[in-house]
Write an enzyme that holds these catalytic residues in place. Sequence first.
Site, PDB file in Angstrom:
ATOM      1  N   GLU A   1       0.870  -1.187   0.000  1.00 21.91           N
ATOM      2  CA  GLU A   1       0.000   0.000   0.000  1.00 21.91           C
ATOM      3  C   GLU A   1       0.903   1.232   0.000  1.00 21.91           C
ATOM      4  O   GLU A   1       0.906   2.035   0.932  1.00 21.91           O
ATOM      5  CB  GLU A   1      -0.925  -0.003   1.220  1.00 21.91           C
ATOM      6  CG  GLU A   1      -2.001   1.079   1.166  1.00 21.91           C
ATOM      7  CD  GLU A   1      -2.834   1.167   2.441  1.00 21.91           C
ATOM      8  OE1 GLU A   1      -3.802   1.948   2.453  1.00 21.91           O
ATOM      9  OE2 GLU A   1      -2.517   0.470   3.421  1.00 21.91           O
TER      10      GLU A   1
ATOM     11  N   HIS B   1      -4.369  -4.622  -0.350  1.00 29.20           N
ATOM     12  CA  HIS B   1      -4.077  -3.509  -1.255  1.00 29.20           C
ATOM     13  C   HIS B   1      -3.169  -3.929  -2.412  1.00 29.20           C
ATOM     14  O   HIS B   1      -3.573  -3.891  -3.563  1.00 29.20           O
ATOM     15  CB  HIS B   1      -3.495  -2.294  -0.523  1.00 29.20           C
ATOM     16  CG  HIS B   1      -4.453  -1.642   0.405  1.00 29.20           C
ATOM     17  ND1 HIS B   1      -5.516  -0.888  -0.031  1.00 29.20           N
ATOM     18  CD2 HIS B   1      -4.535  -1.652   1.765  1.00 29.20           C
ATOM     19  CE1 HIS B   1      -6.211  -0.449   1.010  1.00 29.20           C
ATOM     20  NE2 HIS B   1      -5.640  -0.908   2.109  1.00 29.20           N
TER      21      HIS B   1
END
Length: 506
Positions: A355, A380
Amino acid sequence: MAASPQRPPVAVLLLVLLSCLTGGLSIPDPRLREALIRLEDSMQAGGKMELTDAEKRLDALLLKMKQEETARADFPPAMHFFKARDLIRASPIFSVLQKMPKGGALHVHDLSMVDVEWVVKNVTYRPHCYMCFTDNRSIRFIFSSQWPKPRPGCSPWALLEALRAKTKNATDLDNSIMNNLTLFTDQDPEVVYPSQDVVWDRFEQTFQALWGLVTYTPVFRDYFYRGLGQFYTDNVMYLEVRSLLPELYELDGSTHDKTFTLKSYQDVTEQFTANYPDFFGVRFISTVHRGVNMSVMTEVVEEAMKLQKDFPHIMAGFDMVGREENGRPLWYFREALSLPQERGINLPFFFHAGETDLEGTDVDQNLLDALLFNTSRIGHGFALLRHPVAKDLSRKSKVAVEVCPVSNQVMKLVKDLRNHPAAVLMLENHPLVISSDDPAAFGAVGLSYDFYEAFVGFGGIKSHLGSLKQLAMNSIRYSSLSPQHQEKALALWNTKWNKFVSEIAR
């Protein structure tokens, strides 16, 4: 899911193409061109999905809607979500997606499930609720039967009931509180949040502001029930919730341990599923902030192993939360994270990794380290395209990426969602699921906004009903449910899907 007609392998088509080129043809064979286009289309998410007649009618309707949407000057996925939200709400595609059975939401944080307007109207109006103002212009809350002790870095506590009685306009006060519980703003978000540092600082402040409200035991139960209701209304039938498992407190100041918290989650879930039998349930991923030291990490891993043993049906596993760039990388905690395997205990990991838009740092290696520790999914995975080895490993190991489009845009990883790395992953049918991360913090609710951004934004014109169907099925196939429970969930979802298709197509 029926298999599509057999098509020539990629290698064969490329050999044919090569022979055409070396043969000196002035115009390539149009049949070869068509074959290559079909081959590429079949490789995307849902590309091999055989649609029924009703699904084909709905697919044609969605294509027409999407063509009209992409022709607009104010194309929502190209805009910041805060500016685009009302446009998305008015979109006919969004209306269809709200009705669509989306399967499960596998990346959701517990303290950002419920819209903040409900929190203000239904929580802060309860008796014994106190509020103070912090030195950094945020707010904190506590429920107490007696006047609370002073809090460092905070103004004297004020009883909200008395404060509202003195305020000429309670609506202004309520709006001010709401603004402190969410990132959403009516102002220009690029000006309000000029950098990742600014938006992350404000993001973490919202959680600290919510903490004293939501961890009060009676509120905690009501809040979670409301959260389940909002996802259920958005046609999500199953959740996997990441939770810090906070110590809940009572009006007299007494507190409970994490076992009590997890048991409270279990009780509320059972109550909800009793009231809504077609809701499949919730499983929990215990978390800790990645800024802790090795000693604390060892303790929480030990605790997670015990909870996994005591609550095997609802404990899915373990993860770390917080901004990757400010916290310690996974490799730093390798000794603590190796404890379950060393003791022969099954504690699945669901690591946030990638992320970030950094390159070449210790943080940037979290993707590879997550796979080394056999993570079940990747939270993510925004940086995955910069790690071809990790990308290949995750595909071959069937480790799905939990893609959260709205979150990635609001947290300033990508400006135009057409440029999101998941656009490539979808075209390659990489294992992935769509989720909403912290919807309340972003002024969203449920999962439909993220499905819209995925379908219309980085899905582009090429994504179709088969893509949506594949993504919904992925959310069950890549869940932590046992294979037997996955089959039951898929059967329930399929019934909902067929009803949805017949109603919308008609």
